[in-house]
Design an enzyme around this catalytic site. Sequence first.
Site, PDB file in Angstrom:
ATOM      1  N   LEU A 195       0.837  -1.207   0.000  1.00 46.39           N
ATOM      2  CA  LEU A 195       0.000   0.000   0.000  1.00 46.39           C
ATOM      3  C   LEU A 195       0.868   1.252   0.000  1.00 46.39           C
ATOM      4  N   TYR A 210       2.744  -8.922  -9.478  1.00 47.16           N
ATOM      5  CA  TYR A 210       2.528  -7.607 -10.089  1.00 47.16           C
ATOM      6  C   TYR A 210       3.267  -6.489  -9.362  1.00 47.16           C
ATOM      7  N   ALA A 211       3.586  -6.680  -8.071  1.00 47.05           N
ATOM      8  CA  ALA A 211       4.085  -5.550  -7.258  1.00 47.05           C
ATOM      9  C   ALA A 211       5.332  -4.945  -7.880  1.00 47.05           C
ATOM     10  N   ASN A 257       7.686   5.660 -14.750  1.00 46.89           N
ATOM     11  CA  ASN A 257       8.949   6.157 -15.317  1.00 46.89           C
ATOM     12  C   ASN A 257       9.346   7.518 -14.761  1.00 46.89           C
ATOM     13  N   THR A 275       7.038  -5.835 -18.549  1.00 43.93           N
ATOM     14  CA  THR A 275       6.616  -4.763 -19.451  1.00 43.93           C
ATOM     15  C   THR A 275       7.363  -4.836 -20.780  1.00 43.93           C
ATOM     16  N   ASP A 276       6.750  -4.269 -21.817  1.00 50.58           N
ATOM     17  CA  ASP A 276       7.439  -4.186 -23.118  1.00 50.58           C
ATOM     18  C   ASP A 276       8.605  -3.199 -23.081  1.00 50.58           C
ATOM     19  N   GLU A 277       8.660  -2.352 -22.031  1.00 52.77           N
ATOM     20  CA  GLU A 277       9.722  -1.338 -21.981  1.00 52.77           C
ATOM     21  C   GLU A 277      11.113  -1.945 -21.817  1.00 52.77           C
ATOM     22  N   TYR A 335      13.282   2.828 -14.244  1.00 49.29           N
ATOM     23  CA  TYR A 335      12.164   1.875 -14.106  1.00 49.29           C
ATOM     24  C   TYR A 335      12.362   0.660 -15.002  1.00 49.29           C
ATOM     25  N   LYS A 374      13.025  -3.420 -14.225  1.00 45.23           N
ATOM     26  CA  LYS A 374      12.126  -4.483 -14.693  1.00 45.23           C
ATOM     27  C   LYS A 374      12.917  -5.494 -15.529  1.00 45.23           C
ATOM     28  N   ASN A 432       1.217  -0.968 -22.844  1.00 42.38           N
ATOM     29  CA  ASN A 432       0.549  -0.001 -21.951  1.00 42.38           C
ATOM     30  C   ASN A 432      -0.909  -0.377 -21.688  1.00 42.38           C
ATOM     31  N   ARG A 441      -4.469  10.863 -15.932  1.00 39.43           N
ATOM     32  CA  ARG A 441      -4.115  12.265 -15.651  1.00 39.43           C
ATOM     33  C   ARG A 441      -4.915  13.194 -16.552  1.00 39.43           C
ATOM     34  N   LYS A 463      -1.962  17.773 -20.465  1.00 39.91           N
ATOM     35  CA  LYS A 463      -0.539  18.107 -20.629  1.00 39.91           C
ATOM     36  C   LYS A 463       0.151  17.024 -21.457  1.00 39.91           C
TER      37      LYS A 463
HETATM   38  P1  NAD Z   1       0.841   0.337  -9.824  1.00 33.92           P
HETATM   39  O1  NAD Z   1       1.927   1.287  -9.463  1.00 33.92           O
HETATM   40  O2  NAD Z   1      -0.533   0.849 -10.097  1.00 33.92           O
HETATM   41  O3  NAD Z   1       0.700  -0.765  -8.676  1.00 33.92           O
HETATM   42  C1  NAD Z   1       1.803  -1.329  -8.027  1.00 33.92           C
HETATM   43  C2  NAD Z   1       1.325  -1.981  -6.737  1.00 33.92           C
HETATM   44  O4  NAD Z   1       2.452  -2.611  -6.115  1.00 33.92           O
HETATM   45  C3  NAD Z   1       0.750  -0.978  -5.739  1.00 33.92           C
HETATM   46  O5  NAD Z   1      -0.447  -1.490  -5.182  1.00 33.92           O
HETATM   47  C4  NAD Z   1       1.839  -0.876  -4.678  1.00 33.92           C
HETATM   48  O6  NAD Z   1       1.328  -0.576  -3.374  1.00 33.92           O
HETATM   49  C5  NAD Z   1       2.445  -2.269  -4.738  1.00 33.92           C
HETATM   50  N1  NAD Z   1       3.828  -2.294  -4.251  1.00 33.92           N
HETATM   51  C6  NAD Z   1       4.841  -1.455  -4.587  1.00 33.92           C
HETATM   52  N2  NAD Z   1       5.961  -1.797  -3.914  1.00 33.92           N
HETATM   53  C7  NAD Z   1       5.657  -2.886  -3.160  1.00 33.92           C
HETATM   54  C8  NAD Z   1       6.385  -3.706  -2.278  1.00 33.92           C
HETATM   55  N3  NAD Z   1       7.692  -3.475  -2.018  1.00 33.92           N
HETATM   56  N4  NAD Z   1       5.754  -4.742  -1.682  1.00 33.92           N
HETATM   57  C9  NAD Z   1       4.444  -4.995  -1.921  1.00 33.92           C
HETATM   58  N5  NAD Z   1       3.689  -4.244  -2.742  1.00 33.92           N
HETATM   59  C10 NAD Z   1       4.291  -3.204  -3.364  1.00 33.92           C
HETATM   60  O7  NAD Z   1       1.404  -0.483 -11.059  1.00 33.92           O
HETATM   61  P2  NAD Z   1       0.637  -1.153 -12.293  1.00 33.92           P
HETATM   62  O8  NAD Z   1       0.553  -0.180 -13.393  1.00 33.92           O
HETATM   63  O9  NAD Z   1      -0.574  -1.838 -11.787  1.00 33.92           O
HETATM   64  O10 NAD Z   1       1.709  -2.250 -12.709  1.00 33.92           O
HETATM   65  C11 NAD Z   1       1.667  -3.559 -12.146  1.00 33.92           C
HETATM   66  C12 NAD Z   1       2.727  -4.417 -12.803  1.00 33.92           C
HETATM   67  O11 NAD Z   1       2.493  -4.475 -14.209  1.00 33.92           O
HETATM   68  C13 NAD Z   1       4.141  -3.878 -12.643  1.00 33.92           C
HETATM   69  O12 NAD Z   1       5.017  -4.975 -12.440  1.00 33.92           O
HETATM   70  C14 NAD Z   1       4.439  -3.198 -13.972  1.00 33.92           C
HETATM   71  O13 NAD Z   1       5.815  -3.229 -14.256  1.00 33.92           O
HETATM   72  C15 NAD Z   1       3.658  -4.087 -14.915  1.00 33.92           C
HETATM   73  N6  NAD Z   1       3.210  -3.455 -16.167  1.00 33.92           N
HETATM   74  C16 NAD Z   1       2.472  -2.303 -16.138  1.00 33.92           C
HETATM   75  C17 NAD Z   1       1.998  -1.758 -17.327  1.00 33.92           C
HETATM   76  C18 NAD Z   1       1.139  -0.524 -17.335  1.00 33.92           C
HETATM   77  O14 NAD Z   1       0.755  -0.072 -18.406  1.00 33.92           O
HETATM   78  N7  NAD Z   1       0.796   0.069 -16.203  1.00 33.92           N
HETATM   79  C19 NAD Z   1       2.299  -2.389 -18.545  1.00 33.92           C
HETATM   80  C20 NAD Z   1       3.043  -3.567 -18.537  1.00 33.92           C
HETATM   81  C21 NAD Z   1       3.497  -4.087 -17.347  1.00 33.92           C
HETATM   82  O1  TDX Z   2       1.141  13.913 -18.423  1.00 33.96           O
HETATM   83  C1  TDX Z   2       1.657  13.141 -19.228  1.00 33.96           C
HETATM   84  N1  TDX Z   2       1.810  13.531 -20.532  1.00 33.96           N
HETATM   85  C2  TDX Z   2       2.356  12.733 -21.485  1.00 33.96           C
HETATM   86  O2  TDX Z   2       2.456  13.136 -22.653  1.00 33.96           O
HETATM   87  C3  TDX Z   2       2.115  11.817 -18.851  1.00 33.96           C
HETATM   88  C4  TDX Z   2       1.983  11.365 -17.423  1.00 33.96           C
HETATM   89  C5  TDX Z   2       2.660  11.017 -19.833  1.00 33.96           C
HETATM   90  N2  TDX Z   2       2.788  11.451 -21.111  1.00 33.96           N
HETATM   91  C6  TDX Z   2       3.309  10.539 -22.141  1.00 33.96           C
HETATM   92  C7  TDX Z   2       4.560   9.780 -21.790  1.00 33.96           C
HETATM   93  C8  TDX Z   2       4.390   8.494 -22.570  1.00 33.96           C
HETATM   94  O3  TDX Z   2       4.819   8.667 -23.916  1.00 33.96           O
HETATM   95  O4  TDX Z   2       2.305   9.546 -22.321  1.00 33.96           O
HETATM   96  C9  TDX Z   2       2.885   8.259 -22.563  1.00 33.96           C
HETATM   97  C10 TDX Z   2       2.415   7.286 -21.501  1.00 33.96           C
HETATM   98  O5  TDX Z   2       3.002   7.697 -20.266  1.00 33.96           O
HETATM   99  P1  TDX Z   2       2.815   6.840 -18.919  1.00 33.96           P
HETATM  100  O6  TDX Z   2       1.375   6.681 -18.613  1.00 33.96           O
HETATM  101  O7  TDX Z   2       3.694   7.428 -17.894  1.00 33.96           O
HETATM  102  O8  TDX Z   2       3.304   5.393 -19.376  1.00 33.96           O
HETATM  103  P2  TDX Z   2       4.712   4.823 -19.938  1.00 33.96           P
HETATM  104  O9  TDX Z   2       5.849   5.663 -19.543  1.00 33.96           O
HETATM  105  O10 TDX Z   2       4.501   4.527 -21.399  1.00 33.96           O
HETATM  106  O11 TDX Z   2       4.781   3.440 -19.103  1.00 33.96           O
HETATM  107  C11 TDX Z   2       3.587   2.659 -18.881  1.00 33.96           C
HETATM  108  O12 TDX Z   2       3.544   1.548 -19.726  1.00 33.96           O
HETATM  109  C12 TDX Z   2       4.512   0.549 -19.515  1.00 33.96           C
HETATM  110  C13 TDX Z   2       3.511   2.202 -17.416  1.00 33.96           C
HETATM  111  O13 TDX Z   2       3.559   3.346 -16.557  1.00 33.96           O
HETATM  112  C14 TDX Z   2       4.620   1.237 -17.093  1.00 33.96           C
HETATM  113  O14 TDX Z   2       4.457   0.738 -15.769  1.00 33.96           O
HETATM  114  C15 TDX Z   2       4.550   0.093 -18.066  1.00 33.96           C
HETATM  115  O15 TDX Z   2       5.656  -0.750 -17.880  1.00 33.96           O
END
Ligand code: NAD
Ligand code: TDX
Length: 332
Positions: free
Chosen positions: A35, A78-79, A84, A121-123, A148, A152, A177, A191, A203
Amino acid sequence: MGTLLVTGGAGFIGSNFVHHVLEHTDHTVIVLDKLTYAGNAASLAGLPEDRVRLVEGDIADAALVDELFGQVDAVVHYAAESHNDNSLHDPRPFLDTNIIGTYTLLEAARKHDKRFHHISTDEVYGDLELDDPARFTEDTPYNPSSPYSSTKAGSDLLVRAWVRSFGVKATISNCSNNYGPYQHVEKFIPRQITNVLRGIRPKLYGKGENVRDWIHADDHSSAVLTILDKGVIGETYLIGADGEKDNKSVVELILALSGQPTDAYDHVTDRAGHDMRYAIDSTKLRTELGWTPRYQDFEAGLKATIDWYRENETWWAPAKDGVEAFYASKGQ
Ligand code: NAD
Ligand code: TDX
């Protein structure tokens, strides 16, 4: 039927997975989540208490992890520290959670001989040029750009080493994403949606030409369940739904769906080292394991997501001002 340990299950994608599991399987779930600012117990509100238990704790706490691994049949990890922009500001928590946390879980998986699925992640593959027809595949070399994505990538390599060296029964997925409900307002789509709802202009970083390959979080969940069920131990699967869009088009669509002029946004300071384009080829997952995404219509999925944020302001409002103050301090 069994019990799953879901780390990070109070975060965006983890909580969507818990909802998906409860709806589509008979499994029970233990969520282990620290949390942090990104975790929210409210994302699990209303789920049946006899099937979901939230344990507040750190994945790097070896004693707690050991105790929980003894209570479950499989683990979905997932944690993570996931943003970034935060990793450019303060990388340390990314090493602690993404590297040491994953190491701690792998040692428990090894000791308890438990099935382990690692979410990535694909990153990890770096980025592609805008005019490059290529997409990432499971054979693309790792080339991460940010603190980040490099942590990963490191965590993925730890999983591969624990499979090969210690016989841990693990699989890995690298997804593009995600969008959908319960995503933290620091991320791009929530956002901009919540900016519009608050009367703030969206933004866009730099010119907004950067491309992301969007997938609905529920499709990510169905892919992970498919891999848990049918995935081959030691294999990596890329998850994507052919959803490439440039950021400018996404902002314009959010504005249009919100009844605003499509040019009512600001260009702000670009992200340092900003990856240009991500694109996933998910042929392996589709052909070898028979998975297909359900949310093919991005506009419909985005509209439903906008509706969810409009109807759930109490979920996101507490984080909004702090996030905007952080971005404002960086000219974003
Ligand atoms: P998020 O930041 O919304 O959630 C992360 C969760 O992990 C939170 O609930 C946080 O409290 C918990 N957490 C963080 N550190 C912890 C710790 N030390 N111990 C226990 N819990 C902890 O992230 P998300 O966007 O849901 O991403 C989840 C997973 O999916 C990540 O591994 C991320 O790399 C991967 N991922 C995300 C995306 C994306 O688009 N968001 C895409 C591909 C992969
Ligand atoms: O305010 C913004 N304006 C903007 O133009 C923000 C927050 C982001 N951006 C751009 C940056 C990226 O090109 O939008 C795109 C998406 O940004 P994020 O939501 O921060 O995602 P990204 O950096 O692509 O990474 C996401 O996808 C892969 C997740 O946050 C990662 O956890 C996942 O691994």
